[in-house]
Motif scaffolding. Structure first.
Motif, PDB file in Angstrom:
ATOM      1  N   TYR A   2       0.871  -1.416   0.049  1.00  0.00           N
ATOM      2  CA  TYR A   2      -0.002   0.093  -0.032  1.00  0.00           C
ATOM      3  C   TYR A   2       0.932   1.142   0.204  1.00  0.00           C
ATOM      4  CZ  TYR A   2      -4.320  -2.703   0.483  1.00  0.00           C
ATOM      5  OH  TYR A   2      -5.357  -3.358   0.239  1.00  0.00           O
ATOM      6  N   ILE A   3       0.314   2.169  -0.549  1.00  0.00           N
ATOM      7  CA  ILE A   3       1.058   3.517  -0.900  1.00  0.00           C
ATOM      8  C   ILE A   3       0.370   4.700  -0.448  1.00  0.00           C
ATOM      9  CG2 ILE A   3       2.104   4.952  -2.615  1.00  0.00           C
ATOM     10  CD1 ILE A   3       3.883   2.460  -1.707  1.00  0.00           C
ATOM     11  N   VAL A   4       0.992   5.754   0.348  1.00  0.00           N
ATOM     12  CA  VAL A   4       0.075   6.789   0.524  1.00  0.00           C
ATOM     13  C   VAL A   4       0.266   8.023  -0.628  1.00  0.00           C
ATOM     14  CG1 VAL A   4       0.048   8.800   2.237  1.00  0.00           C
ATOM     15  CG2 VAL A   4       0.996   6.622   3.101  1.00  0.00           C
ATOM     16  N   THR A   5      -0.842   8.564  -0.986  1.00  0.00           N
ATOM     17  CA  THR A   5      -1.122   9.330  -2.243  1.00  0.00           C
ATOM     18  C   THR A   5      -1.297  10.884  -1.739  1.00  0.00           C
ATOM     19  OG1 THR A   5      -3.360   8.817  -2.704  1.00  0.00           O
ATOM     20  CG2 THR A   5      -1.618   7.478  -3.567  1.00  0.00           C
ATOM     21  N   ASP A   6      -1.617  11.663  -2.581  1.00  0.00           N
ATOM     22  CA  ASP A   6      -1.861  13.114  -2.536  1.00  0.00           C
ATOM     23  C   ASP A   6      -2.731  13.564  -1.490  1.00  0.00           C
ATOM     24  OD1 ASP A   6      -3.346  12.295  -4.197  1.00  0.00           O
ATOM     25  OD2 ASP A   6      -3.123  14.025  -5.701  1.00  0.00           O
ATOM     26  N   ASN A   7      -3.901  12.845  -1.257  1.00  0.00           N
ATOM     27  CA  ASN A   7      -4.793  13.383  -0.371  1.00  0.00           C
ATOM     28  C   ASN A   7      -4.473  13.421   1.013  1.00  0.00           C
ATOM     29  OD1 ASN A   7      -6.634  13.473  -2.374  1.00  0.00           O
ATOM     30  ND2 ASN A   7      -8.114  11.908  -1.537  1.00  0.00           N
ATOM     31  N   CYS A   8      -3.204  12.824   1.306  1.00  0.00           N
ATOM     32  CA  CYS A   8      -2.567  12.951   2.503  1.00  0.00           C
ATOM     33  C   CYS A   8      -1.840  14.193   2.746  1.00  0.00           C
ATOM     34  CB  CYS A   8      -1.382  11.838   2.591  1.00  0.00           C
ATOM     35  SG  CYS A   8      -0.624  11.797   4.162  1.00  0.00           S
ATOM     36  N   ILE A   9      -1.603  14.939   1.900  1.00  0.00           N
ATOM     37  CA  ILE A   9      -0.626  16.149   1.987  1.00  0.00           C
ATOM     38  C   ILE A   9      -1.247  17.182   2.930  1.00  0.00           C
ATOM     39  CG2 ILE A   9       0.092  18.112   0.579  1.00  0.00           C
ATOM     40  CD1 ILE A   9       0.668  16.383  -1.830  1.00  0.00           C
ATOM     41  N   ALA A  10      -0.725  17.695   3.620  1.00  0.00           N
ATOM     42  CA  ALA A  10      -1.118  18.637   4.750  1.00  0.00           C
ATOM     43  C   ALA A  10      -2.155  17.810   5.713  1.00  0.00           C
ATOM     44  CB  ALA A  10      -1.771  19.829   4.270  1.00  0.00           C
ATOM     45  N   CYS A  11      -2.648  16.646   5.736  1.00  0.00           N
ATOM     46  CA  CYS A  11      -3.463  15.857   6.452  1.00  0.00           C
ATOM     47  C   CYS A  11      -2.936  15.797   7.908  1.00  0.00           C
ATOM     48  CB  CYS A  11      -3.927  14.543   5.888  1.00  0.00           C
ATOM     49  SG  CYS A  11      -4.959  13.571   6.898  1.00  0.00           S
ATOM     50  N   LYS A  12      -3.768  15.963   9.021  1.00  0.00           N
ATOM     51  CA  LYS A  12      -3.254  15.871  10.388  1.00  0.00           C
ATOM     52  C   LYS A  12      -3.478  14.521  11.058  1.00  0.00           C
ATOM     53  CE  LYS A  12      -1.242  19.946  10.482  1.00  0.00           C
ATOM     54  NZ  LYS A  12      -0.360  19.621   9.021  1.00  0.00           N
ATOM     55  N   TYR A  13      -4.125  13.666  10.584  1.00  0.00           N
ATOM     56  CA  TYR A  13      -4.751  12.398  10.859  1.00  0.00           C
ATOM     57  C   TYR A  13      -3.547  11.358  10.988  1.00  0.00           C
ATOM     58  CZ  TYR A  13      -9.348  14.353  10.386  1.00  0.00           C
ATOM     59  OH  TYR A  13     -10.513  14.812  10.222  1.00  0.00           O
ATOM     60  N   THR A  14      -3.509  10.692  11.949  1.00  0.00           N
ATOM     61  CA  THR A  14      -2.374   9.552  11.823  1.00  0.00           C
ATOM     62  C   THR A  14      -3.125   8.112  12.403  1.00  0.00           C
ATOM     63  OG1 THR A  14      -1.825  10.244  14.388  1.00  0.00           O
ATOM     64  CG2 THR A  14      -0.636  11.364  12.365  1.00  0.00           C
ATOM     65  N   ASP A  15      -4.261   8.043  11.992  1.00  0.00           N
ATOM     66  CA  ASP A  15      -5.034   6.725  12.387  1.00  0.00           C
ATOM     67  C   ASP A  15      -4.381   5.715  11.723  1.00  0.00           C
ATOM     68  OD1 ASP A  15      -6.861   9.415  12.145  1.00  0.00           O
ATOM     69  OD2 ASP A  15      -8.389   8.038  12.708  1.00  0.00           O
ATOM     70  N   CYS A  16      -3.879   5.832  10.558  1.00  0.00           N
ATOM     71  CA  CYS A  16      -3.137   4.864   9.680  1.00  0.00           C
ATOM     72  C   CYS A  16      -2.049   4.287  10.531  1.00  0.00           C
ATOM     73  CB  CYS A  16      -2.636   5.223   8.555  1.00  0.00           C
ATOM     74  SG  CYS A  16      -1.782   6.504   8.448  1.00  0.00           S
ATOM     75  N   VAL A  17      -1.080   5.238  11.085  1.00  0.00           N
ATOM     76  CA  VAL A  17       0.165   5.027  11.863  1.00  0.00           C
ATOM     77  C   VAL A  17       0.046   4.160  12.837  1.00  0.00           C
ATOM     78  CG1 VAL A  17       2.256   5.687  13.094  1.00  0.00           C
ATOM     79  CG2 VAL A  17       1.074   6.979  11.029  1.00  0.00           C
ATOM     80  N   GLU A  18      -1.418   4.389  13.730  1.00  0.00           N
ATOM     81  CA  GLU A  18      -1.557   3.515  14.982  1.00  0.00           C
ATOM     82  C   GLU A  18      -1.978   2.168  14.611  1.00  0.00           C
ATOM     83  OE1 GLU A  18      -4.419   6.350  17.034  1.00  0.00           O
ATOM     84  OE2 GLU A  18      -2.727   7.890  16.594  1.00  0.00           O
ATOM     85  N   VAL A  19      -2.530   1.896  13.431  1.00  0.00           N
ATOM     86  CA  VAL A  19      -3.311   0.632  13.160  1.00  0.00           C
ATOM     87  C   VAL A  19      -2.047  -0.548  12.632  1.00  0.00           C
ATOM     88  CG1 VAL A  19      -5.508   1.215  13.211  1.00  0.00           C
ATOM     89  CG2 VAL A  19      -4.285   1.062  11.047  1.00  0.00           C
ATOM     90  N   CYS A  20      -1.093   0.167  11.952  1.00  0.00           N
ATOM     91  CA  CYS A  20      -0.253  -0.621  11.255  1.00  0.00           C
ATOM     92  C   CYS A  20       0.787  -1.581  12.152  1.00  0.00           C
ATOM     93  CB  CYS A  20       0.873   0.356  10.444  1.00  0.00           C
ATOM     94  SG  CYS A  20       2.138  -0.617   9.301  1.00  0.00           S
ATOM     95  N   PRO A  21       0.364  -2.946  11.940  1.00  0.00           N
ATOM     96  CA  PRO A  21       1.136  -3.882  12.678  1.00  0.00           C
ATOM     97  C   PRO A  21       2.635  -4.115  12.374  1.00  0.00           C
ATOM     98  CG  PRO A  21      -0.108  -4.983  10.760  1.00  0.00           C
ATOM     99  CD  PRO A  21      -0.131  -3.662  10.877  1.00  0.00           C
TER     100      PRO A  21
END
Ligand code: SF4
Length: 76
Positions: A2-21
């Motif tokens: 999986y890859i992070v794309t442009d919708n992440c730019i300037a996004c302040k959420y980190t929900d993904c980081v917390e769930v990644c095993p």
């Protein structure tokens, strides 16, 4: 992978980081990135992203995003 794309730019959420095993998220310049070699393709992060920025690399035209994610992940 999986890859992070442009919708992440300037996004302040980190929900993904917390769930990644395997903790394969890293800070890029103005967005998060996934290390493409460390991602185990579990898919857990994708529905957690409120910005819909995380995409599988099997989608069309993902090559430049894969390279950008790799570039910033490898700086760490
Ligand atoms: Fe982490 Fe799984 Fe998302 Fe890959 S797909 S970045 S291993 S949570």
């Amino acid at each position: 992978t999986y890859i992070v794309t442009d919708n992440c730019i300037a996004c302040k959420y980190t929900d993904c980081v917390e769930v990644c095993p395997v903790d394969c998220f890293y800070e890029g310049e103005n967005m998060l990135v996934i290390h493409p070699d460390e991602c185990i393709d579990c898919g857990v992060c994708e529905p957690e992203c409120p910005a819909d920025a995380i995409r599988p690399d099997t989608e069309p035209n993902m090559e430049s995003w894969v390279e950008l994610n790799r570039k910033y992940a490898e700086l760490w």
